[in-house]
Motif scaffolding. Structure first.
Motif, PDB file in Angstrom:
ATOM      1  N   SER A  54       0.851  -1.178   0.000  1.00 44.79           N
ATOM      2  CA  SER A  54       0.000   0.000   0.000  1.00 44.79           C
ATOM      3  C   SER A  54       0.889   1.230   0.000  1.00 44.79           C
ATOM      4  CB  SER A  54      -0.899   0.002   1.239  1.00 44.79           C
ATOM      5  OG  SER A  54      -1.682   1.175   1.275  1.00 44.79           O
ATOM      6  N   SER A  55       0.342   2.329  -0.498  1.00 48.09           N
ATOM      7  CA  SER A  55       1.069   3.593  -0.522  1.00 48.09           C
ATOM      8  C   SER A  55       0.092   4.721  -0.246  1.00 48.09           C
ATOM      9  CB  SER A  55       1.715   3.798  -1.896  1.00 48.09           C
ATOM     10  OG  SER A  55       2.400   5.015  -1.944  1.00 48.09           O
ATOM     11  N   ARG A  56       0.536   5.683   0.531  1.00 44.87           N
ATOM     12  CA  ARG A  56      -0.299   6.867   0.770  1.00 44.87           C
ATOM     13  C   ARG A  56       0.576   8.105   0.623  1.00 44.87           C
ATOM     14  NH1 ARG A  56      -4.011   8.576   5.862  1.00 44.87           N
ATOM     15  NH2 ARG A  56      -4.174  10.748   5.280  1.00 44.87           N
ATOM     16  N   ASP A  57       0.172   8.984  -0.282  1.00 40.48           N
ATOM     17  CA  ASP A  57       0.920  10.213  -0.562  1.00 40.48           C
ATOM     18  C   ASP A  57       0.706  11.271   0.510  1.00 40.48           C
ATOM     19  OD1 ASP A  57       1.483   8.956  -2.950  1.00 40.48           O
ATOM     20  OD2 ASP A  57       0.130  10.194  -4.145  1.00 40.48           O
ATOM     21  N   TYR A  58       1.664  12.198   0.568  1.00 43.77           N
ATOM     22  CA  TYR A  58       1.530  13.422   1.356  1.00 43.77           C
ATOM     23  C   TYR A  58       2.339  14.499   0.649  1.00 43.77           C
ATOM     24  CZ  TYR A  58       5.287  10.593   3.443  1.00 43.77           C
ATOM     25  OH  TYR A  58       6.341   9.742   3.632  1.00 43.77           O
ATOM     26  N   SER A  67      -5.670  -6.194   3.292  1.00 43.51           N
ATOM     27  CA  SER A  67      -5.571  -6.836   1.976  1.00 43.51           C
ATOM     28  C   SER A  67      -4.720  -8.103   2.002  1.00 43.51           C
ATOM     29  CB  SER A  67      -5.028  -5.855   0.934  1.00 43.51           C
ATOM     30  OG  SER A  67      -3.710  -5.472   1.230  1.00 43.51           O
ATOM     31  N   GLY A  68      -3.809  -8.182   2.983  1.00 45.99           N
ATOM     32  CA  GLY A  68      -2.989  -9.386   3.110  1.00 45.99           C
ATOM     33  C   GLY A  68      -3.623 -10.460   3.956  1.00 45.99           C
ATOM     34  N   GLY A  69      -4.750 -10.137   4.602  1.00 44.30           N
ATOM     35  CA  GLY A  69      -5.431 -11.108   5.447  1.00 44.30           C
ATOM     36  C   GLY A  69      -4.593 -11.540   6.632  1.00 44.30           C
ATOM     37  N   VAL A  70      -3.883 -10.600   7.231  1.00 49.91           N
ATOM     38  CA  VAL A  70      -2.965 -10.909   8.335  1.00 49.91           C
ATOM     39  C   VAL A  70      -3.381 -10.130   9.580  1.00 49.91           C
ATOM     40  CG1 VAL A  70      -0.561 -10.701   9.084  1.00 49.91           C
ATOM     41  CG2 VAL A  70      -1.062 -11.348   6.744  1.00 49.91           C
ATOM     42  N   LYS A  91      -2.834  -0.373   8.030  1.00 47.55           N
ATOM     43  CA  LYS A  91      -4.190  -0.943   8.081  1.00 47.55           C
ATOM     44  C   LYS A  91      -4.572  -1.576   6.750  1.00 47.55           C
ATOM     45  CE  LYS A  91      -5.944   2.254  11.551  1.00 47.55           C
ATOM     46  NZ  LYS A  91      -6.778   3.438  11.786  1.00 47.55           N
ATOM     47  N   LYS A  92      -4.260  -0.883   5.650  1.00 49.68           N
ATOM     48  CA  LYS A  92      -4.616  -1.408   4.322  1.00 49.68           C
ATOM     49  C   LYS A  92      -3.844  -2.680   4.002  1.00 49.68           C
ATOM     50  CE  LYS A  92      -6.140   2.908   2.256  1.00 49.68           C
ATOM     51  NZ  LYS A  92      -5.808   4.006   1.349  1.00 49.68           N
TER      52      LYS A  92
END
Length: 162
Positions: free
Chosen positions: A25-29, A60-63, A55-56
């Motif tokens: 996952s990636s989140r920009d700032y 998405s990894g089901g972990v 969290k994402k």
């Protein structure tokens, strides 16, 4: 799990035991440029991006968090973050692209010698690695306020200066 708090985004990846990526996952700032030569980011936006990307990746990894065997964290460079007595961020922090300390670096390189500095520490003294850029500029933003700065790096807390 690997977490990279980079200049443009927080990238997080979850790896299986065999080394394959299970999820990412990636989140920009943003980078803020309030004056010529200044480049700053909001540390609260870093934290929000880290929390969101973790969290994402977990979803998405089901972990479950308890299944994570280890965490590696990398950051873009040093950062001096001005915080109040409760640890709340007071201002944006200069990042590696900030050149406001160029005159300080030029003076120190002249007085001590750029070759001498490089020989001692293995780095050239330039604004991107000069703590003055963050520490003193932040103190000047809050004169007489008793602001304490906590120097944060990928290795952890470096110390406290008044």
């Amino acid at each position: 799990m690997g977490i990279d708090i980079g200049t443009s985004a927080c990238k997080t990846a979850l790896f299986a035991k065999d080394g394959k990526v299970k999820a990412s996952s990636s989140r920009d700032y943003p980078v803020y440029y309030p004056k010529p030569g200044w480049a700053e980011q909001n540390p609260d936006e870093w934290w929000e991006a880290v929390c969101d990307s973790i969290k994402k990746v977990l979803a998405s990894g089901g972990v479950r968090p308890a299944q994570i065997a280890g965490i590696g964290i990398d950051g873009q460079s040093w950062a001096a973050i001005a915080v109040d007595k409760d640890g709340e961020v007071l201002a944006n922090t200069p990042i590696w692209m900030d050149t406001r300390a160029q005159s300080v670096c030029d003076r120190v390189n002249r007085e001590i010698g750029a070759d001498e500095i490089f020989g001692l520490c293995g780095n050239m003294l330039r604004p991107s690695v000069c703590p003055y850029s963050g520490r003193d500029q932040m103190l000047h933003q809050y004169p007489g306020s008793g602001v304490r700065l906590y120097g944060i790096s990928g290795a952890g807390v470096r110390g406290i200066v008044r």
